[in-house]
Structure formats: structure tokens, C-alpha cells
Design an enzyme around this catalytic site. Structure first.
Site, PDB file in Angstrom:
ATOM      1  CG  HIS A 161      -5.650   2.037   5.602  1.00 58.70           C
ATOM      2  ND1 HIS A 161      -5.357   3.048   6.017  1.00 58.70           N
ATOM      3  CD2 HIS A 161      -4.794   1.001   5.283  1.00 58.70           C
ATOM      4  CE1 HIS A 161      -4.089   2.527   6.681  1.00 58.70           C
ATOM      5  NE2 HIS A 161      -3.766   1.640   6.063  1.00 58.70           N
ATOM      6  CG  ASN A 215      -1.860   1.161   1.555  1.00 57.14           C
ATOM      7  OD1 ASN A 215      -1.987   2.038   0.400  1.00 57.14           O
ATOM      8  ND2 ASN A 215      -2.379   1.477   2.470  1.00 57.14           N
ATOM      9  CD1 TRP A 216       3.837   1.186  -2.733  1.00 53.87           C
ATOM     10  CD2 TRP A 216       3.827   2.463  -4.754  1.00 53.87           C
ATOM     11  NE1 TRP A 216       4.594   0.736  -3.606  1.00 53.87           N
ATOM     12  CE2 TRP A 216       4.582   1.349  -4.712  1.00 53.87           C
ATOM     13  CE3 TRP A 216       3.512   3.525  -5.647  1.00 53.87           C
ATOM     14  CZ2 TRP A 216       5.324   1.301  -5.985  1.00 53.87           C
ATOM     15  CZ3 TRP A 216       4.276   3.226  -6.947  1.00 53.87           C
ATOM     16  CH2 TRP A 216       5.209   1.977  -6.999  1.00 53.87           C
ATOM     17  CE  LYS A 217      -0.117   3.229   4.908  1.00 52.41           C
ATOM     18  NZ  LYS A 217      -0.036   3.248   6.281  1.00 52.41           N
ATOM     19  N   GLY A 268       2.782   2.224  11.023  1.00 55.58           N
ATOM     20  CA  GLY A 268       3.563   3.264  10.767  1.00 55.58           C
ATOM     21  C   GLY A 268       4.287   3.818  11.950  1.00 55.58           C
ATOM     22  CB  SER A 308       5.378  -1.788  11.768  1.00 55.32           C
ATOM     23  OG  SER A 308       5.166  -0.427  12.302  1.00 55.32           O
ATOM     24  N   GLY A 345       2.823  -1.143   4.382  1.00 55.66           N
ATOM     25  CA  GLY A 345       2.831   0.375   3.974  1.00 55.66           C
ATOM     26  C   GLY A 345       4.339   0.729   3.937  1.00 55.66           C
ATOM     27  N   GLY A 346       5.068   1.461   4.679  1.00 55.67           N
ATOM     28  CA  GLY A 346       6.448   2.116   4.551  1.00 55.67           C
ATOM     29  C   GLY A 346       7.312   1.176   3.495  1.00 55.67           C
ATOM     30  CD  GLU A 369      -2.706   5.464   6.683  1.00 51.47           C
ATOM     31  OE1 GLU A 369      -2.759   5.622   5.562  1.00 51.47           O
ATOM     32  OE2 GLU A 369      -1.813   4.955   7.435  1.00 51.47           O
ATOM     33  CD  GLU A 378      -3.157  -2.418   7.599  1.00 53.55           C
ATOM     34  OE1 GLU A 378      -2.074  -2.574   7.028  1.00 53.55           O
ATOM     35  OE2 GLU A 378      -3.566  -1.260   7.450  1.00 53.55           O
TER      36      GLU A 378
END
Ligand code: 13P
Length: 250
Positions: free
Chosen positions: A96, A11-13, A172, A212, A233-234, A98, A166
Site C-alpha cells: 500500500h 481497508n480500515w487503515k 484520501g 476516493s 479506504g475512508g 502508505e 491506487e
């Protein structure tokens, strides 16, 4: 060993650019050795076409980060399932944390999105997870119960749905759930799915861990019997680390 094929989803966000996307895919494709899992990348909507082109002739699928539940109309700023399909999308991340936190996506909205996504023959990746406060106060299970009940209400063909667990406190933050914690909670989610649908369906549905996940901790998480992959994610923006996560499914 379960019958479920693992899947690793990046997930590149709100990150990336056309140049980055092209470079990333050409490197990723040369480094992947594992055929043991499905792989998908979910870029921002403006990069869907670029990635669709770059992913041709690879085993990597394309995903989106959100969708609107209506097919078309006066919904400024929104994108429909038909539009995503035209770009070659296969998976759609829904609910998600966010989106829930910054854009007020409610369980009722998310449920409509899950339905539209399935109706369009796309695969929803439904995200659920408790806050730190809920975990500390022992309310993880009631939170997940409510979220699953409300987001999956009246779903007709749930076989292909993917659930991503999640925990909000792990997103994150560099803080991961331990493999045991994640496995136990995902086991709970599977029992809830059995109650909502059936035991047979619950055994088929892939449930991922997200929060993470990285090159160091991926294997211990993915080795757990209930964990059918990861939503990353990251680390999905760092090609070598993302590949390590993928290849730890060997
Ligand atoms: P991080 O891997 O950056 O913690 O993000 C997890 C996530 O939100 C994936 O959807």
C-alpha cells in the site's frame, strides 16, 4: 462482461475499535443485497480476531493490511502469514502506498511478501500507483511497469493474485480517476501482466481501482470492463456508503 468475479475490499487503515467492528458487521450483513461480488474487510491486526468472530456465517471475508515475509523469529512488531491464517485471514494487502511512504516498504520487500503470502495459500492484494507528478509528466506507464516487474519478479503461482491500482493523487483526496482514466490504466496493467506471466493469467487476475471510491462514483467505475472491483479506504468505515458500493455491483 468479463469472467472475473468482482471484489470489494474495505481497508480500515488505522481505524476502528472492537465495539465499532461488531456493530459495523451486524449492520453490514443486514444491508447487503448483492451476491454479485466477493467482499472483504481488512482491519488493523488487533481487530482480526474480533472480526473473524463477527464474520462467521456471513459471506464477508477477512483480510490483513500487511505481513512480514519470514515465518517467525526476531522481528519485533511484525506478524507472519501463519499468524494471519490462524486468525482466519484470506487476503493480505501488500505494498500500500502508505506503507511505501511512511514505512519504506520497497518493491524488493513487497516481492518477498507476495511470495510468502502465496506460499501460505493466502491471496495478496498488491497495490501499485503513480504520483501526481508522474501522471502530469507522462510517466504513469513507466512507473507501473517498474513496480509490477519488481514486485512480481519470480512469482510461481500468480493465478489468484489481486492487483489494486491506487493512483496516489486519488487516495484520501476526494479526487477520483475518471472511469475512462482508471479503465485505460488498468488495461495497461493487464497488458503488463500478460508480458510478465501470460495472456491467460492476465485475463484471470482481478485488478481493482482504489482512491476516493464512494457511493456516488462506484457504479460508473465498476461498470468499466477492465475494473474488477474496488479497494475502499475512508468509505469502508461508513456502513451505509460501503454497502452502496457493494450493491452497485448488482
Ligand atoms: P480512500 O478510499 O480513503 O481514498 O483510500 C483508498 C485506499 O488507500 C484504499 O487502500
Amino acid at each position: 462482461m468479463s469472467m472475473r468475479k468482482p471484489i470489494i475490499i474495505g481497508n480500515w487503515k488505522m481505524n476502528g475499535s472492537m465495539a465499532f467492528a461488531k456493530e459495523f458487521v451486524s449492520e453490514l450483513n443486514t444491508l447487503i443485497t448483492s451476491k454479485a461480488c466477493d467482499i472483504a474487510i481488512c482491519p488493523p491486526a488487533t481487530l482480526l480476531n474480533t472480526l473473524a468472530e463477527a464474520l462467521k456465517n456471513t459471506n464477508i471475508a477477512l483480510g490483513a493490511q500487511n505481513v512480514h515475509f519470514e515465518e517467525k523469529g526476531a522481528f519485533t512488531g511484525e506478524i507472519s502469514t501463519g499468524m494471519l491464517k490462524e486468525c482466519g485471514v484470506k487476503y493480505v494487502i501488500l505494498g500500500h502506498s502508505e506503507r511505501r511512504k511512511y514505512f519504506a516498504d520497497s518493491n524488493a520487500d513487497i516481492c518477498k511478501k507476495v511470495k510468502s503470502t502465496i506460499a501460505a495459500n493466502l491471496i495478496p492484494v498488491l497495490c501499485v500507483g503513480e504520483s501526481l507528478k508522474e501522471r502530469e509528466e507522462g510517466n504513469t506507464e513507466i512507473h507501473l511497469h517498474t513496480e509490477l516487474q519488481e514486485c512480481l519478479q519470480g512469482i510461481q503461482h500468480p493465478e489468484n493474485i489481486i492487483i489494486a491500482y491506487e493512483p496516489l493523487w486519488a487516495i484520501g483526496t476526494g479526487k477520483t480517476a475518471t472511469p475512462q482514466e482508471a479503465n485505460e490504466t488498468i488495461g495497461f496493467i493487464r497488458r503488463e501482466l500478460a508480458k510478465i506471466f501470460s495472456e491467460e493469467i492476465a485475463q484471470k487476475i482481478r485488478i481493482l481501482y482504489g482512491g476516493s471510491m464512494n457511493a456516488q462514483n462506484a457504479k460508473s467505475l465498476l461498470d468499466m470492463p477492465e475494473i474488477d472491483g474496488g479497494l475502499i479506504g475512508g468509505v469502508s468505515l461508513i456502513v451505509k456508503d460501503f454497502v452502496s458500493v457493494i450493491n452497485s455491483n448488482n
